[in-house]
Design an enzyme around this catalytic site. Structure first.
Site, PDB file in Angstrom:
ATOM      1  CG  ASN A  10      -8.289  11.978 -24.705  1.00 54.99           C
ATOM      2  OD1 ASN A  10      -7.819  12.085 -25.835  1.00 54.99           O
ATOM      3  ND2 ASN A  10      -9.556  12.259 -24.431  1.00 54.99           N
ATOM      4  CE  LYS A  12     -10.240  15.702 -23.369  1.00 52.02           C
ATOM      5  NZ  LYS A  12     -11.235  16.467 -22.591  1.00 52.02           N
ATOM      6  CG  HIS A  93     -14.050  11.370 -24.578  1.00 47.36           C
ATOM      7  ND1 HIS A  93     -14.563  12.643 -24.504  1.00 47.36           N
ATOM      8  CD2 HIS A  93     -13.081  11.287 -23.645  1.00 47.36           C
ATOM      9  CE1 HIS A  93     -13.915  13.307 -23.561  1.00 47.36           C
ATOM     10  NE2 HIS A  93     -13.018  12.504 -23.014  1.00 47.36           N
ATOM     11  CD  GLU A  95     -13.881  16.298 -25.121  1.00 44.17           C
ATOM     12  OE1 GLU A  95     -13.532  16.884 -24.085  1.00 44.17           O
ATOM     13  OE2 GLU A  95     -13.065  15.840 -25.948  1.00 44.17           O
ATOM     14  CD  GLU A 162     -13.283  10.599 -19.476  1.00 48.30           C
ATOM     15  OE1 GLU A 162     -12.222  11.186 -19.255  1.00 48.30           O
ATOM     16  OE2 GLU A 162     -13.822  10.593 -20.597  1.00 48.30           O
ATOM     17  N   GLY A 168     -12.923  18.671 -17.712  1.00 46.40           N
ATOM     18  CA  GLY A 168     -12.438  19.987 -18.120  1.00 46.40           C
ATOM     19  C   GLY A 168     -12.726  21.107 -17.155  1.00 46.40           C
ATOM     20  CB  SER A 199     -11.259  17.763 -13.395  1.00 45.18           C
ATOM     21  OG  SER A 199     -12.058  18.421 -14.347  1.00 45.18           O
TER      22      SER A 199
END
Length: 241
Positions: A10, A12, A93, A95, A162, A168, A199
């Site tokens: 991904n 992003k 996701h 985010e 996730e 991150g 991560s």
């Protein structure tokens, strides 16, 4: 029966035309490891160019609108992704859930639109640090799965677990924690491949893959580096044999 391993990168909001060489390098690595399915979810501006320079690599989008067209300035529909050359899309996701306040009902609508357009879906689920600390991880993930799938089966869908608190940063759950969540996901969504994301690196990937019971990874920042991504691909291929 064991499922084919799957590795998805991904990118992003990273990448432009200068990064096509990285995509080509990842595509070449994927050809050297044909036992593993490999895909990259890229910014929409790169999908067509990536497909052209690396036609054998599966390319995906990172989100789609639930409607096929309309007055939705700045959005991109599932048919548009498909027409540009995408074969899959990320949905749900963290985010998107947090920064854009997407709820499970909206994600369910996007998922139906993606499948109707012929796109495979990587559905992301995971708990926050607060939920994890309060012991609500299983409750949160089960709820996300149930509401986001809204009665759909696992056909054409992979689930990426996730944990939000691991994305991150430098924290990752213990493999036994991942294995427990993978078991919950498999009991909730029969037949879907289950990935881990958060991560992931070449250093921690082997233990997570061997002991976590997963079918592969959804990789963020490490997928921007062809060497690091290839190292994760190699460990999956070597471990899965």
């Amino acid at each position: 029966m064991a499922k084919r391993p799957l590795l998805v990168g991904n990118w992003k909001m990273h990448g432009d035309g200068g990064d096509l060489a990285v995509i080509v390098a990842i595509g070449e690595a994927a050809r050297r490891h044909p036992a593993v399915d490999v895909a990259l979810s890229l910014p929409a501006t790169l999908i067509d160019r990536a497909r052209r320079v690396c036609p054998g690599l599966a390319i995906g989008g990172q989100d789609c609108h639930p409607e096929p067209s309309g007055a939705h300035t700045g959005d991109i529909s599932a048919p548009m992704l498909r027409e540009a050359g995408a074969s899959l899309v990320l949905l749900g996701h963290s985010e998107r859930r947090q920064d854009h306040h997407e709820d499970d009902a909206l994600i369910a609508a996007k998922l139906r639109a993606a499948r109707a357009a012929g796109l495979e879906v990587i559905l992301c689920v995971g708990e926050t640090a607060e939920d994890h600390a309060a012991g609500r991880s299983a409750e949160v993930v089960r709820g996300q799965l149930t509401l986001s799938l809204a009665g759909m089966n696992g056909q054409g869908i992979a689930i990426a677990y996730e944990p939000v608190w691991a994305i991150g940063g430098d924290r990752t759950p213990e493999p036994k924690e991942v294995a427990a969540m993978v078991g919950l996901i498999r009991n909730t969504v029969a037949g879907a491949r289950v990935l881990y994301g958060g991560s992931v690196t070449p250093d921690n990937g082997e233990a997570l893959f061997v002991d976590g019971g997963i079918d592969g990874f959804l990789v963020g920042r490490q997928s921007l580096d062809a060497d690091a991504f290839t190292a994760i691909l190699k460990l999956i291929d070597g471990t899965a044999r």
